[in-house]
Design an enzyme around this catalytic site. Structure first.
Site, mmCIF file in Angstrom:
data_model
loop_
_atom_site.group_PDB
_atom_site.id
_atom_site.type_symbol
_atom_site.label_atom_id
_atom_site.label_comp_id
_atom_site.label_asym_id
_atom_site.label_seq_id
_atom_site.Cartn_x
_atom_site.Cartn_y
_atom_site.Cartn_z
ATOM 1 C CG HIS A 63 53.317 32.112 41.844
ATOM 2 N ND1 HIS A 63 53.921 31.677 42.753
ATOM 3 C CD2 HIS A 63 52.492 33.748 41.885
ATOM 4 C CE1 HIS A 63 54.091 32.559 43.311
ATOM 5 N NE2 HIS A 63 53.799 33.498 43.218
ATOM 6 N NE ARG A 163 50.876 33.194 53.614
ATOM 7 C CZ ARG A 163 50.491 34.262 52.831
ATOM 8 N NH1 ARG A 163 49.577 33.385 51.714
ATOM 9 N NH2 ARG A 163 50.327 35.593 52.639
ATOM 10 C CG HIS A 224 52.586 40.150 47.388
ATOM 11 N ND1 HIS A 224 52.730 40.106 46.941
ATOM 12 C CD2 HIS A 224 53.578 39.240 48.517
ATOM 13 C CE1 HIS A 224 52.969 39.189 46.321
ATOM 14 N NE2 HIS A 224 53.320 38.309 47.357
ATOM 15 C CG ASP A 283 51.431 36.923 43.308
ATOM 16 O OD1 ASP A 283 52.538 36.171 42.805
ATOM 17 O OD2 ASP A 283 51.320 37.441 44.893
HETATM 18 ZN ZN ZN Z 1 53.652 36.628 46.984
#
Ligand code: ZN
Length: 376
Positions: A63, A163, A224, A283
């Protein structure tokens, strides 16, 4: 300026033996048993006796503009900094958005990719985020992938997660089809990077797409896959057909739920998953919140770092007994092949001079990115 690495134990990631490696400009020029520095040319020589020379690591899920946000404004994580990559031995990142595709934009990810390239490392990106329809630069993920050299696919699209946008099979199929065709037009992998959540039977949406369309498993890169024991159990089967990405930065924060990444690699290989199907990603810059089990209150907050990949490769070799040349593949040649990253992932003549030198304790001694020494 030429650089000559002398007497290195070269892993391409395959073990090539003790070699000299010559770089010039941004490229690897020659690999041979003995290379003499050319006369009359400025050459820096690096004595690599006792060191492993391996490809600069690829971290294909980061990210880069900061992730997190699902714990409220306090959980927004800062941007990736160049130093965080370099001290992790990483010379290539793939940037993406995550949960927050609302206040974080694909445009800013694109500009961050350009920043990282200007700083001397390599970067590409996914368009989109958790949400469906995916946010994009042009309003169309196909145009993003086909027209922007930096954009290699879509992601991370969330499934099996509270989410997520709870995408239908039809929606996922269309995203995969558009990524695929745009990838063909733009000469990219056109991969859909899937965020796998905590729901039971997490791979079902991908199985449904493949069963009901012309899409194949290799259109998807689910990440993941070590987040809990039941997704990992399914990943042992899924990985025989499709790609499996293991997230490294959650360890040791979530060791009650997660499968340790180094052990996950060993178990996947023992379970018959082809090595070429497996990748590690950090991640990084995602948030790692901890909640009080009684009150549900946020009680701690950490941030994922790119260095978790090298740490888990080290543990795979030193603790879990995976051969070095196999463990290296999950952070070098495999992501380069799966994501079709030109010039990346291998120590080969003509490839980019992204070179990591490690001692036997996996400590970084030197790091070169695009022909420039970044760590000496
Ligand atoms: Zn993710």
């Amino acid at each position: 300026m030429l650089t000559l690495f002398k007497n290195a134990r070269v892993y391409s990631p395959q073990y090539l033996g003790s070699k000299d490696v010559l770089t010039g400009g941004k490229s690897i020029l020659a690999i041979a048993d003995h290379i003499e520095p050319p006369a009359g040319v400025d050459v820096q020589t690096v004595d690599c006796t006792g060191l492993w020379l391996v490809p600069g690591l690829i971290d294909s899920h980061v990210h880069i503009t900061g992730g997190g946000g699902e714990g409220g404004p306090i959980s927004r994580m800062p941007e990736l900094q160049l130093g965080m990559m370099l001290e992790a031995g990483v010379t290539t990142v793939i940037g993406c958005l995550g949960t927050d595709g609302i206040t974080r934009t694909v445009e800013s990810v694109l500009m961050k990719v350009k920043t990282l390239r200007a700083q001397g490392v390599s970067a590409w990106m996914y368009t989109g985020a958790y949400q469906v329809p995916p946010p994009s630069i042009t309003g169309d993920i196909m145009k993003d992938i086909a027209l922007f050299e930096e954009v290699i696919g879509v992601g991370e699209v969330a499934i099996s997660d509270h989410r997520s946008s709870v995408p239908s099979v039809a929606e996922l199929t269309r995203i995969a089809a558009h990524a695929r065709v745009a990838g063909m037009i733009g000469g990219k992998a056109g991969i859909v990077n899937m965020h796998m959540g905590d729901a039971r039977d997490p791979f079902k949406p991908i199985h449904d797409v493949v069963a009901n369309s012309e899409m194949g498993y290799r259109q998807f890169l689910p990440t993941h896959c070590n987040r809990n024991d039941y997704i990992f159990k399914d990943a042992l089967e899924y990985g025989k057909k499709g790609y499996v990405d293991i997230t490294t930065s959650g360890w040791p924060y979530y060791q009650d739920e997660e499968i340790k990444p180094s052990t996950a690699l060993k178990l996947l290989l023992e379970g018959g998953v082809p090595l070429a199907h497996i990748t590690f990603t950090s991640d990084a810059c995602g948030s790692l919140p901890g909640f009080d089990p009684e009150t549900g209150k946020l009680i701690k907050l950490e941030m994922g770092l790119p260095s978790s990949n090298l740490r888990e490769v080290k543990d795979a070799v030193l603790v879990d007994g995976v051969p070095l040349e196999q463990a290296l593949q999950v952070v070098t040649s495999n992501p380069a092949d799966i994501l079709k990253l030109p010039g990346k992932g291998y120590i080969r003549e003509g490839y980019d001079a992204d070179i990591l030198l490690l001692d036997a304790g996996f400590n970084i001694v030197h790091l070169m990115a695009m022909g420039k020494m970044m760590i000496r």
